[in-house]
Design an enzyme around this catalytic site. Sequence first.
Site, PDB file in Angstrom:
ATOM      1  N   ASN A   9     -38.457 -16.561 -19.946  1.00 55.18           N
ATOM      2  CA  ASN A   9     -38.494 -15.486 -20.925  1.00 55.18           C
ATOM      3  C   ASN A   9     -37.280 -14.600 -20.680  1.00 55.18           C
ATOM      4  O   ASN A   9     -37.262 -13.833 -19.722  1.00 55.18           O
ATOM      5  CB  ASN A   9     -39.808 -14.700 -20.752  1.00 55.18           C
ATOM      6  CG  ASN A   9     -39.878 -13.481 -21.639  1.00 55.18           C
ATOM      7  OD1 ASN A   9     -39.083 -13.328 -22.559  1.00 55.18           O
ATOM      8  ND2 ASN A   9     -40.841 -12.616 -21.366  1.00 55.18           N
ATOM      9  N   LYS A  11     -36.279 -12.173 -22.415  1.00 53.95           N
ATOM     10  CA  LYS A  11     -36.514 -10.799 -22.899  1.00 53.95           C
ATOM     11  C   LYS A  11     -35.305 -10.316 -23.714  1.00 53.95           C
ATOM     12  O   LYS A  11     -34.707 -11.108 -24.426  1.00 53.95           O
ATOM     13  CB  LYS A  11     -36.836  -9.863 -21.730  1.00 53.95           C
ATOM     14  CG  LYS A  11     -37.942 -10.426 -20.854  1.00 53.95           C
ATOM     15  CD  LYS A  11     -38.499  -9.421 -19.892  1.00 53.95           C
ATOM     16  CE  LYS A  11     -39.513 -10.115 -18.990  1.00 53.95           C
ATOM     17  NZ  LYS A  11     -40.242  -9.180 -18.152  1.00 53.95           N
ATOM     18  N   HIS A  96     -47.329 -11.082 -24.719  1.00 57.74           N
ATOM     19  CA  HIS A  96     -46.719 -10.648 -23.452  1.00 57.74           C
ATOM     20  C   HIS A  96     -47.135  -9.202 -23.184  1.00 57.74           C
ATOM     21  O   HIS A  96     -47.253  -8.398 -24.115  1.00 57.74           O
ATOM     22  CB  HIS A  96     -45.199 -10.769 -23.537  1.00 57.74           C
ATOM     23  CG  HIS A  96     -44.544 -10.594 -22.197  1.00 57.74           C
ATOM     24  ND1 HIS A  96     -44.331  -9.346 -21.649  1.00 57.74           N
ATOM     25  CD2 HIS A  96     -44.098 -11.490 -21.300  1.00 57.74           C
ATOM     26  CE1 HIS A  96     -43.768  -9.496 -20.461  1.00 57.74           C
ATOM     27  NE2 HIS A  96     -43.617 -10.789 -20.226  1.00 57.74           N
ATOM     28  N   GLU A  98     -45.582  -6.713 -22.204  1.00 59.24           N
ATOM     29  CA  GLU A  98     -44.654  -5.698 -22.727  1.00 59.24           C
ATOM     30  C   GLU A  98     -44.911  -5.449 -24.212  1.00 59.24           C
ATOM     31  O   GLU A  98     -44.746  -4.334 -24.697  1.00 59.24           O
ATOM     32  CB  GLU A  98     -43.200  -6.135 -22.466  1.00 59.24           C
ATOM     33  CG  GLU A  98     -42.861  -5.998 -20.981  1.00 59.24           C
ATOM     34  CD  GLU A  98     -41.804  -6.964 -20.462  1.00 59.24           C
ATOM     35  OE1 GLU A  98     -41.084  -7.571 -21.274  1.00 59.24           O
ATOM     36  OE2 GLU A  98     -41.720  -7.119 -19.231  1.00 59.24           O
ATOM     37  N   GLU A 168     -50.311 -13.436 -16.260  1.00 60.73           N
ATOM     38  CA  GLU A 168     -49.260 -12.563 -15.753  1.00 60.73           C
ATOM     39  C   GLU A 168     -49.860 -11.214 -15.366  1.00 60.73           C
ATOM     40  O   GLU A 168     -50.029 -10.339 -16.228  1.00 60.73           O
ATOM     41  CB  GLU A 168     -48.198 -12.346 -16.833  1.00 60.73           C
ATOM     42  CG  GLU A 168     -47.530 -13.630 -17.287  1.00 60.73           C
ATOM     43  CD  GLU A 168     -46.130 -13.365 -17.813  1.00 60.73           C
ATOM     44  OE1 GLU A 168     -45.192 -13.925 -17.235  1.00 60.73           O
ATOM     45  OE2 GLU A 168     -45.969 -12.569 -18.740  1.00 60.73           O
ATOM     46  N   GLY A 174     -41.652  -8.074 -13.043  1.00 62.94           N
ATOM     47  CA  GLY A 174     -40.408  -7.335 -12.853  1.00 62.94           C
ATOM     48  C   GLY A 174     -40.448  -6.349 -11.700  1.00 62.94           C
ATOM     49  O   GLY A 174     -39.555  -5.514 -11.563  1.00 62.94           O
ATOM     50  N   SER A 214     -42.726 -12.032 -11.094  1.00 63.19           N
ATOM     51  CA  SER A 214     -41.819 -12.121  -9.943  1.00 63.19           C
ATOM     52  C   SER A 214     -41.852 -13.489  -9.269  1.00 63.19           C
ATOM     53  O   SER A 214     -41.740 -13.593  -8.048  1.00 63.19           O
ATOM     54  CB  SER A 214     -42.115 -10.997  -8.945  1.00 63.19           C
ATOM     55  OG  SER A 214     -41.954  -9.735  -9.569  1.00 63.19           O
TER      56      SER A 214
END
Length: 251
Positions: A9, A11, A96, A98, A168, A174, A214
């Site tokens: 991904n 992003k 996702h 985010e 996730e 991140g 991560s």
Amino acid sequence: MRKYIVAGNWKMNTTVAEGVELAKAVAAKAQDLPANVQLVVAPPFTHLVSVAEALKGSKVALSAQNCADHEKGAYTGEVAVNMLVDAGCQYTILGHSERRQYYGETDEKLVVKTKLALAAGLKVILCVGENLDEREAGKHFDVVTEQTKAVLYELSAEELKSIVVAYEPVWAIGTGKTATAAQAEEIHACIRTVIAEKFGLEAADDMTILYGGSCKPSNAKELFAEKDIDGGLIGGAALKADDFIAIAASF
Ligand code: PEP
């Protein structure tokens, strides 16, 4: 038969030229991976056509990072599923964290998007995962179960075949904090049980469930060794071809 997948991904990173270069580097190195490992890259929308061209003839599939919740029309700024297919995508990521956190993506909207994507012939990488507060409150199994049911239980058994689930944990995305292999495995096993309860053991066994958060070359081997972890959804480490390939070579 369960498929192993490592998906990158990207992003909101890279220029088109950088994305094409990255895709070409990944495609070149992908030749040496075992045949049962599928690589996927998910660049920004603006890169899709050029990256599709760069991936032609390779073993790497192309994914979007999101899609619209309508087929077409007056939805300024949105990108429809048939546009993604037209651009060369085989997959789209949906849900996702985010998107859930910053753009108000609800489970209801995800059902609509998932159905549109599947009807257009795309495979969907559906992301689920708890945030830090939910984990600290011991609610992680409940949150992931609810997110999984909310979308997958609205699908037919046939539609389910085109789904990949990505677990996730939001606190690991991140942040450099990875879930331990045991923490990830117990949630993956839970997701498989949730799928089995509605669709049966065989469908659950066939489901590819990715870990994301991560994941990097130094921890991928331990994670992928777990029996219910079938690959990874990779953020930061997918921006370097060598790291991305090293993760995929960890099976
Ligand atoms: C992601 O955002 O899907 C992700 C897993 O990111 P990172 O690998 O950077 O934690």
